[in-house]
Enzyme design. Structure first.
Site, short mmCIF file in Angstrom:
data_model
loop_
_atom_site.label_atom_id
_atom_site.label_comp_id
_atom_site.label_asym_id
_atom_site.label_seq_id
_atom_site.Cartn_x
_atom_site.Cartn_y
_atom_site.Cartn_z
N HIS A 1 -85.30 -102.37 7.98
CA HIS A 1 -84.82 -101.12 7.40
C HIS A 1 -84.91 -100.03 8.46
O HIS A 1 -86.00 -99.70 8.92
CB HIS A 1 -85.67 -100.69 6.19
N ALA B 1 -80.29 -104.82 -3.35
CA ALA B 1 -80.29 -106.27 -3.57
C ALA B 1 -81.11 -106.51 -4.82
O ALA B 1 -82.11 -105.81 -5.04
CB ALA B 1 -80.92 -106.98 -2.38
N SER C 1 -86.29 -101.00 -6.58
CA SER C 1 -85.88 -99.65 -6.18
C SER C 1 -84.97 -99.06 -7.24
O SER C 1 -84.97 -99.50 -8.39
CB SER C 1 -85.13 -99.72 -4.83
N HIS D 1 -87.81 -113.37 1.08
CA HIS D 1 -87.04 -112.23 1.58
C HIS D 1 -85.88 -112.68 2.48
O HIS D 1 -84.82 -112.07 2.49
CB HIS D 1 -87.99 -111.29 2.33
N SER E 1 -80.28 -103.59 1.01
CA SER E 1 -80.17 -104.76 1.87
C SER E 1 -78.72 -105.22 1.94
O SER E 1 -78.04 -105.24 0.92
CB SER E 1 -81.00 -105.92 1.31
N TYR F 1 -93.70 -99.81 -3.49
CA TYR F 1 -94.69 -100.80 -3.05
C TYR F 1 -95.21 -100.54 -1.63
O TYR F 1 -96.18 -101.14 -1.21
CB TYR F 1 -94.14 -102.24 -3.17
N GLU F 2 -94.55 -99.66 -0.91
CA GLU F 2 -95.04 -99.34 0.43
C GLU F 2 -96.27 -98.42 0.37
O GLU F 2 -96.90 -98.16 1.39
CB GLU F 2 -93.92 -98.71 1.25
N1 HPA Z 1 -86.78 -109.62 -7.73
C1 HPA Z 1 -87.03 -108.35 -7.32
N2 HPA Z 1 -86.39 -107.77 -6.34
C2 HPA Z 1 -85.41 -108.45 -5.72
C3 HPA Z 1 -85.08 -109.77 -6.08
C4 HPA Z 1 -85.80 -110.38 -7.15
O1 HPA Z 1 -85.58 -111.54 -7.54
N3 HPA Z 1 -84.06 -110.17 -5.27
C5 HPA Z 1 -83.78 -109.11 -4.46
N4 HPA Z 1 -84.60 -108.08 -4.73
#
Ligand code: HPA
Length: 275
Positions: free
Chosen positions: A62, A114, A213, A248, A31, A86-87
């Protein structure tokens, strides 16, 4: 032939029908880096949907394609859009694109993502260089018959993140005046964000950041002998560390805010890693 290996060779052949570009370095965009494509002297693109049997990303925002080209004259393959456990894909499918990039010739893999900050000294917008990971909470991508063609049954994971590449990232961040944390990434399955209890557990275990990931991809890449570098963009304080609920959109907004710096860092390190 092992089924997973057969699928890999078919995907590689399918890409080879479209381009003979030989990458030295592979980059997975998380991200905030999604539009990194602009920094590349593009020579070819291959959409995931055109590769038979290739997992397709279902996450909004994405894209799903490989970009082949040059960054600072280094031949690279870039994954614009990754798939997550998770997909609903098996771990073998989740790491298939990573393995494909290794089979196309990449020797170095840069992983970006991210992540939520678990370490109390981290702030949203910080970058964290991965020095290690904890993947215990997700299934290993190496479960199943071993792919003897690419790696050994019991690979060593004591040095997943390459020390020399980490040095390059540290020095480059310093030169660019970008503040860089260094820590341990913990992978959970998602898609729900963690509970405050899980985040306390992470901290007790020595985790500094959490995400959904990367650790699995790093394991698959290490299995096949790639040199790995991982960088997280800390987009939020992890669950229970602030009063605001996680979402998100916030993650995306923070990632977008620091995207210019992130791209600059990635471009410079690619130049040095390829040299
Ligand atoms: N947890 C899991 N995945 C993430 C987070 C989080 O706080 N922030 C960005 N991806």
């Amino acid at each position: 032939m092992n089924q997973a290996y057969e699928k890999l060779t078919k995907c590689v052949a399918s890409i080879r029908e479209r381009t003979d570009f030989k990458p030295e370095l592979a980059l997975i965009l998380g991200s905030g880096l999604g539009d990194y494509a602009q920094e590349i002297d593009v020579r070819a693109t291959v959409d995931y949907k055109d590769i038979e049997g290739f997992p397709q990303s279902t996450v909004a925002g994405h894209k799903g394609r490989f970009i082949f080209g040059y960054v600072k004259e280094v031949p690279v393959v870039i994954m614009q859009g990754r798939v997550h456990y998770y997909e609903g894909y098996s771990m073998t499918d989740v790491v298939l694109p990573t393995r494909v990039m290794g089979m196309l010739g990449a020797k170095i893999l840069i992983l970006t993502n991210a992540a939520g900050g678990v370490n109390e000294n981290y702030h949203p917008g910080d970058f964290m260089l991965l020095k290690d990971h904890i993947s215990t909470f997700v299934p290993s991508p190496l479960i199943g018959a071993n792919l003897d063609e690419i790696g050994t049954r019991f690979p060593d994971m004591s040095h997943v993140y390459d020390e020399e590449l980490r040095g390059i990232v540290r020095n480059t961040a310093k030169e660019l005046d970008i503040s860089l944390q260094e820590g341990v990434y913990v992978q959970f399955t998602g898609p729900a964000y963690e509970t405050p209890g899980e985040i306390r557990m992470c901290r007790t275990l020595g985790g500094d950041a959490v995400g959904m990931s990367t650790a699995c991809e790093a394991m698959a890449a290490r299995h096949m002998g790639l040199r790995i570098c991982g960088i997280s963009c800390i987009t939020n304080l992890a669950a229970g560390m602030s009063d605001v609920p996680l979402n998100h959109k916030e993650v995306q907004e923070v990632a977008d805010r620091v995207a210019v710096q992130f791209k600059q860092l990635v471009t410079e390190i690619i130049g040095k890693m390829g040299a």
